[in-house]
Design an enzyme around this catalytic site. Structure first.
Site, PDB file in Angstrom:
ATOM      1  N   LYS A  83     -15.676  42.013  64.510  1.00 32.67           N
ATOM      2  CA  LYS A  83     -16.572  40.906  64.179  1.00 32.67           C
ATOM      3  C   LYS A  83     -16.690  40.610  62.688  1.00 32.67           C
ATOM      4  CE  LYS A  83     -18.488  39.343  68.080  1.00 32.67           C
ATOM      5  NZ  LYS A  83     -18.639  37.918  68.430  1.00 32.67           N
ATOM      6  N   SER A 138     -11.833  46.204  71.122  1.00 29.54           N
ATOM      7  CA  SER A 138     -12.603  45.388  70.178  1.00 29.54           C
ATOM      8  C   SER A 138     -13.780  46.079  69.520  1.00 29.54           C
ATOM      9  CB  SER A 138     -13.105  44.127  70.897  1.00 29.54           C
ATOM     10  OG  SER A 138     -13.938  44.491  71.995  1.00 29.54           O
TER      11      SER A 138
END
Length: 505
Positions: A53, A307
């Site tokens: 992110k 992720s």
């Protein structure tokens, strides 16, 4: 000014490497051998904030004017985007206000505060936190940094696709990426499909948070009434508008995976890397495994984006329990055996050398006994053969491997018969698990009917799951059903569940 639709240029000029690293593309050797394909992990869990992110957050914020940075930024996030914004704000020297829902894992809140950002806890879901963040941004004339629905955010995440194609020398059959709001998968697709349209880009969502899956099927963005919280990093009710536009044009498909499959994927990655992914971080691995099985794929190169790794430690118990079931390496059964000398030994002999992972026995009556047993198996076919062999030997066997109530509750309650209880109804309830949630649930069910059974387990940021038995006279069933609807919780009638009848009823 860049054309909004020219994502190739946006990604090539994205400013991410001032904070992000080019993460490795690693072969998962053990898992690749098992699934007979070459599965590479794009290790975004190895970023400084243990998630991808920071790429999009920094790419957005570094482009703000000096005046905007002086006023500060606001965002809403369940954790990983928040850490990306906090890191970017720290590097750029600006104030950051992060609104997080109460279901956010503590480890993510602490990580955000450690980088100097101010955390505001508001709402039970991301949507409530999002609305509050927009209000704060307006009141303070601050810039709202969207977690996923912004071209600069999407372009920042798209640099992952650029790295994958540069790092893998041979042809890639498919790239799998987790989907929450859609920023990651749309960014990857925007880059990969522009250069290599034959490479499949596949999104992966939890079965109880499939906003993109349902939106693509409907041809428009669908807002889900509620989403599962187990994979909190992708617990988004509606995919972003720009992300949906890109996904509708570029994505090959979206695969849905359940909690057990996610838990199995977390274990798979741990066995190959000794790293522990968070549930949303393992989504792509679970999706790749399901795709390989469905398509009967062999000897192809696949990439799964791992992720994130912001895992709350107290969730590992639940994950370890469900991982074997997700990999179909555990069979859960209820077996009825004669209550006579030698029958117990005969039953154990039939199990052979298999490892028994759980065994519960309760005397039922002078004629027969019921055994709750969990056994390690190599695959689902072996479990089926074992059950058939038990049946052929005259031992009635009920397969409980896919019985949610049996896996969540009954395995911990075997032996709880109460013969004096009359007119008992059994219901399973679910509610978002947060501080005070259990007491709120108890208040909702009131004191109208006697509670004859109650079982609850805390699973961190997952749903609170409760099994409740209540004595309801036949003449009060209509009133009872009206009460159930008023509680506001999801519920299932388990009164006829065979696991209940065999062990508790």
């Amino acid at each position: 000014m860049k054309n909004k639709n020219d994502y190739l240029e946006r990604i090539l000029t994205a400013r991410v490497y001032e904070v992000a690293r080019e993460t490795p593309l690693e072969l998962a050797a053990n898992l690749s051998s098992r699934i007979r394909n070459r599965l590479f992990l794009k290790r975004e869990d190895m970023q400084e904030v243990f998630s991808f992110k920071l790429r999009g957050a920094y790419n957005k914020m570094v482009r703000l004017s000096a005046a905007a940075l002086e006023r500060g930024v606001v965002t809403a996030s369940a954790g990983n985007h928040a850490q990306g914004v906090a890191l970017a704000a720290q590097r750029l020297g600006c104030r950051a206000l992060i609104v997080m829902p109460v279901t956010t894992p503590q480890i993510k809140m602490q990580a955000v505060e450690a980088r100097g950002a101010t955390v505001v806890i508001h709402g039970d879901s991301y949507d409530e936190a999002y609305a509050h963040a927009l209000k704060l941004a307006k009141e303070g004339a601050m810039t709202f940094v969207h977690p996923y629905d912004d071209p600069d955010i999407i372009a920042g995440q798209g640099t992952i696709g650029m790295e994958i194609l540069r790092q893998h020398s041979g042809p890639v059959h498919a790239i799998f990426a987790p989907v929450g709001g859609g920023g990651l998968v749309s960014g990857i697709a925007a880059y990969v499909k522009r250069l290599y349209p034959q490479v499949k880009v596949i999104g992966v969502e939890p079965t109880d948070a499939g906003s993109l899956h349902h939106s693509l099927r409907a041809g428009r963005r669908i807002r889900l009434p509620q989403v599962g919280l187990f994979a909190d990093g992708v617990a988004v009710k509606q995919v972003g508008a720009e992300a949906f536009r890109l996904c509708r044009e570029l994505l090959d498909e979206v695969i849905l995976v359940d909690t057990d499959a996610i838990c199995a994927a977390i274990k798979d990655v741990f066995e190959d890397t000794r790293s522990i992914l968070e549930p949303s971080g393992a989504l792509s691995v679970a999706g790749a495994k399901l795709y390989v099985k469905r398509e009967k794929l062999r000897d192809r190169s696949l990439v799964a984006v791992t992720s994130g790794a912001n895992m709350n430690f107290d969730r590992l118990r639940h994950i370890s329990e469900r991982a074997e079931l997700g990999e179909q390496r555990e069979a859960v059964m209820a077996v009825t055996i004669p209550e006579e000398p030698g029958s117990f030994r005969k039953f154990c002999t039939m199990l052979g050398t298999r490892s028994i992972t759980e065994f519960n026995y309760r005397y039922a009556d002078p004629q027969e006994a019921h055994v709750f047993v969990a056994v390690s198996v190599r695959n689902r076919d072996e479990a089926t053969k074992l059950i058939l062999s038990l049946e052929d030997s005259g031992l009635h066997t009920v397969d409980l491997t896919d019985n949610e109530m049996a896996k969540l509750h009954v395995r911990h309650l075997v032996g709880g018969r109460a013969h004096q209880v009359e007119h008992e109804l059994l219901y399973r309830f679910e509610f978002p698990d947060r501080p005070g949630a259990l007491m709120k649930f108890l208040d909702s069910i009131g004191h109208r009917w006697n509670i004859s059974l109650f079982h609850y387990r805390n699973h961190g940021a997952d749903y609170g799951r409760v099994l409740v038995g209540m004595e309801v006279p036949p003449g009060e069933k209509t009133e009872f059903r009206a009460f159930l609807k008023q509680t506001g919780n999801r519920y299932w009638d388990e009164s006829d569940n065979p696991a209940y009848r065999l062990f508790l009823g």
